[in-house]
Design an enzyme around this catalytic site. Structure first.
Site, PDB file in Angstrom:
ATOM      1  N   TYR A 185      38.022 -31.380 -80.323  1.00 38.46           N
ATOM      2  CA  TYR A 185      37.369 -30.095 -80.082  1.00 38.46           C
ATOM      3  C   TYR A 185      36.522 -29.679 -81.273  1.00 38.46           C
ATOM      4  O   TYR A 185      35.345 -29.337 -81.136  1.00 38.46           O
ATOM      5  CB  TYR A 185      38.425 -29.026 -79.785  1.00 38.46           C
ATOM      6  CG  TYR A 185      37.837 -27.638 -79.604  1.00 38.46           C
ATOM      7  CD1 TYR A 185      37.027 -27.336 -78.522  1.00 38.46           C
ATOM      8  CD2 TYR A 185      38.107 -26.627 -80.529  1.00 38.46           C
ATOM      9  CE1 TYR A 185      36.482 -26.068 -78.354  1.00 38.46           C
ATOM     10  CE2 TYR A 185      37.576 -25.352 -80.372  1.00 38.46           C
ATOM     11  CZ  TYR A 185      36.765 -25.091 -79.280  1.00 38.46           C
ATOM     12  OH  TYR A 185      36.232 -23.834 -79.134  1.00 38.46           O
TER      13      TYR A 185
ATOM     14  N   LYS B 135      32.365 -29.211 -81.485  1.00 33.39           N
ATOM     15  CA  LYS B 135      31.729 -27.936 -81.825  1.00 33.39           C
ATOM     16  C   LYS B 135      30.803 -28.095 -83.028  1.00 33.39           C
ATOM     17  O   LYS B 135      29.714 -27.508 -83.072  1.00 33.39           O
ATOM     18  CB  LYS B 135      32.793 -26.864 -82.110  1.00 33.39           C
ATOM     19  CG  LYS B 135      33.688 -26.527 -80.924  1.00 33.39           C
ATOM     20  CD  LYS B 135      32.920 -26.009 -79.727  1.00 33.39           C
ATOM     21  CE  LYS B 135      32.471 -24.578 -79.907  1.00 33.39           C
ATOM     22  NZ  LYS B 135      31.846 -24.032 -78.664  1.00 33.39           N
TER      23      LYS B 135
ATOM     24  N   ASN C 107      39.704 -15.452 -82.708  1.00 31.11           N
ATOM     25  CA  ASN C 107      40.246 -15.148 -81.383  1.00 31.11           C
ATOM     26  C   ASN C 107      39.587 -13.891 -80.826  1.00 31.11           C
ATOM     27  O   ASN C 107      39.652 -12.825 -81.446  1.00 31.11           O
ATOM     28  CB  ASN C 107      41.759 -14.925 -81.479  1.00 31.11           C
ATOM     29  CG  ASN C 107      42.503 -16.171 -81.888  1.00 31.11           C
ATOM     30  OD1 ASN C 107      42.655 -17.100 -81.104  1.00 31.11           O
ATOM     31  ND2 ASN C 107      42.954 -16.213 -83.129  1.00 31.11           N
TER      32      ASN C 107
ATOM     33  N   HIS D 220      56.750  30.666 -59.892  1.00 33.60           N
ATOM     34  CA  HIS D 220      56.571  31.381 -58.628  1.00 33.60           C
ATOM     35  C   HIS D 220      56.095  32.814 -58.911  1.00 33.60           C
ATOM     36  O   HIS D 220      56.263  33.319 -60.036  1.00 33.60           O
ATOM     37  CB  HIS D 220      57.886  31.407 -57.848  1.00 33.60           C
ATOM     38  CG  HIS D 220      58.424  30.040 -57.550  1.00 33.60           C
ATOM     39  ND1 HIS D 220      57.696  29.080 -56.908  1.00 33.60           N
ATOM     40  CD2 HIS D 220      59.640  29.493 -57.835  1.00 33.60           C
ATOM     41  CE1 HIS D 220      58.423  27.981 -56.781  1.00 33.60           C
ATOM     42  NE2 HIS D 220      59.607  28.202 -57.340  1.00 33.60           N
TER      43      HIS D 220
END
Length: 375
Positions: free
Chosen positions: A107, A111, A136, A286
């Protein structure tokens, strides 16, 4: 402007497409796995900028590293150079390489070969080249078990599935996909590249964390639905990671229930708590019902009537001075309680009262700083 994106259906490519679609003056041409290198010259017709994002990092056959990284890049360089010369205009290329290009494995070698082809092409004045060795990259639409540990952890934790952390101390260098794409678009618009210490274009900010810290934070995001305690998700890495985590929620988890405390007065619901900026809740009352009737030494609150009409009453605990005011949902007004003043709120309208409440601290049952004292 017309741009070509190779690897358009990949993680970064999808995000870049979305950003570019928001620009009404930009036409996007997409090159993906269904295309072939021989089509590039025709696809480059009228193109002003090329984002070369295509690449192979987890092939079935290691030979695909060469064809998908080095060979495709060489074919693209040849096609862009030919079109630029034929039309006598600049066609810049922006390429996403990887920090792993320094490794001497299939790899990394593929590259570096792609980078070399781009460096050679970039010597031509009509083909400026920008190469990013990205660490990343994380964000929405990353593929779990493929793009990054962040994608895998988010996918699993959002679904209650286990994750594997072999070395919690292992360092992680991260960049957020929105920052990546924003920088790419700035380069397309003519901004000068930022060059990192390795001599390649770079994206800022770059975050540093560890695998263990990442896992712990993502687990806290999941737990927040039970504890109601949010992390500090407004800035920086935690903001980006929270947005990423939420993007992995399955549709059936878009909503979640919280507790409602009901009594004769109405309901009280806590929605969100923060580590150091208090909590948010709401309550109802209420007609004719009075809530409160207490004072605080340090705690402060902000009330906002969302629906109905409310009478707020205050009395100073030392001087006895009193004050009152009326607010309604039709005219939004924040009412703030003040330490040392006892206070209450009464529904003076004919319908249910709904009030939003912020307190500057999380309620502590051991030290509530709340003392009954009817007005």
């Amino acid at each position: 402007m017309k741009v070509l994106i190779t690897g358009a259906n990949g993680f970064i490519g999808k995000n870049l497409q979305l950003f570019l679609r928001e620009r009404r003056d930009t036409e996007v041409v997409c090159y993906h796995r269904g295309n072939e290198p021989r089509q590039l010259v025709n696809m480059l017709g009228g193109v002003d900028f090329v984002f070369h994002l295509a690449g192979v990092n987890r092939p079935q056959d290691p030979a695909e590293f060469t064809t998908g990284n080095a060979d495709l890049t060489k074919a693209l360089c040849a096609a862009v150079t030919a079109v630029a010369k034929a039309e006598n205009r600049k066609i810049p290329i922006l390429h996403t390489s990887s920090t792993q290009a320094v490794q001497d494995n299939p790899y990394g070698l593929s590259k570096r070969e792609a980078e070399a082809a781009l460096a050679s092409t970039g010597r031509h004045p009509l083909v400026p080249v920008h190469v990013f060795r990205l660490p990343n990259v994380f964000g929405k639409w990353g593929r779990p078990h493929y793009n990054s540990a962040v994608a895998t952890f988010c996918h699993n934790i959002a679904r209650g599935l286990p994750i594997e952390v072999h070395n919690p101390q292992a360092p992680l260098s991260l960049v957020y996909v929105d920052d990546v794409v924003n920088r790419f678009v700035q380069i397309m618009d003519g901004a000068e590249p930022m060059i990192g210490p390795d001599g390649f274009s770079c994206v800022q900010p770059q975050y540093t964390t560890s695998v263990g810290e990442l896992a712990q934070l993502l687990q806290a995001f999941r737990a927040s639905r039970e504890t109601l305690l949010t992390e500090r998700v407004g800035t920086g890495l935690i903001r980006a990671l929270y947005a990423t985590y939420v993007s992995y929620l399955p549709v059936e988890a878009f909503a979640y229930g919280i507790s409602s405390h009901v009594d004769r007065r109405g309901v009280f619901v806590e929605m969100l708590k923060t580590p150091d900026c208090g909590q948010f809740s709401f309550f109802t009352a209420h007609p004719g019902v009075t809530r409160g009737g207490h004072y605080h030494h340090s705690k402060t609150e902000k009330f906002l009537v969302i629906k109905g009409q409310a009478l707020f009453r205050f009395r100073h605990m030392q001087t006895g001075q009193t004050h009152q005011l009326v607010t309604t949902g039709q005219e939004p007004q924040v009412v703030e309680t003040v330490p040392g003043w006892t206070h209450d709120i009464t529904n003076t309208g004919p319908d249910e009262l709904v009030v939003m409440l912020w307190a500057n601290e999380i309620f502590d049952r051991v030290r509530p700083d709340t003392y009954d004292c009817p007005i």
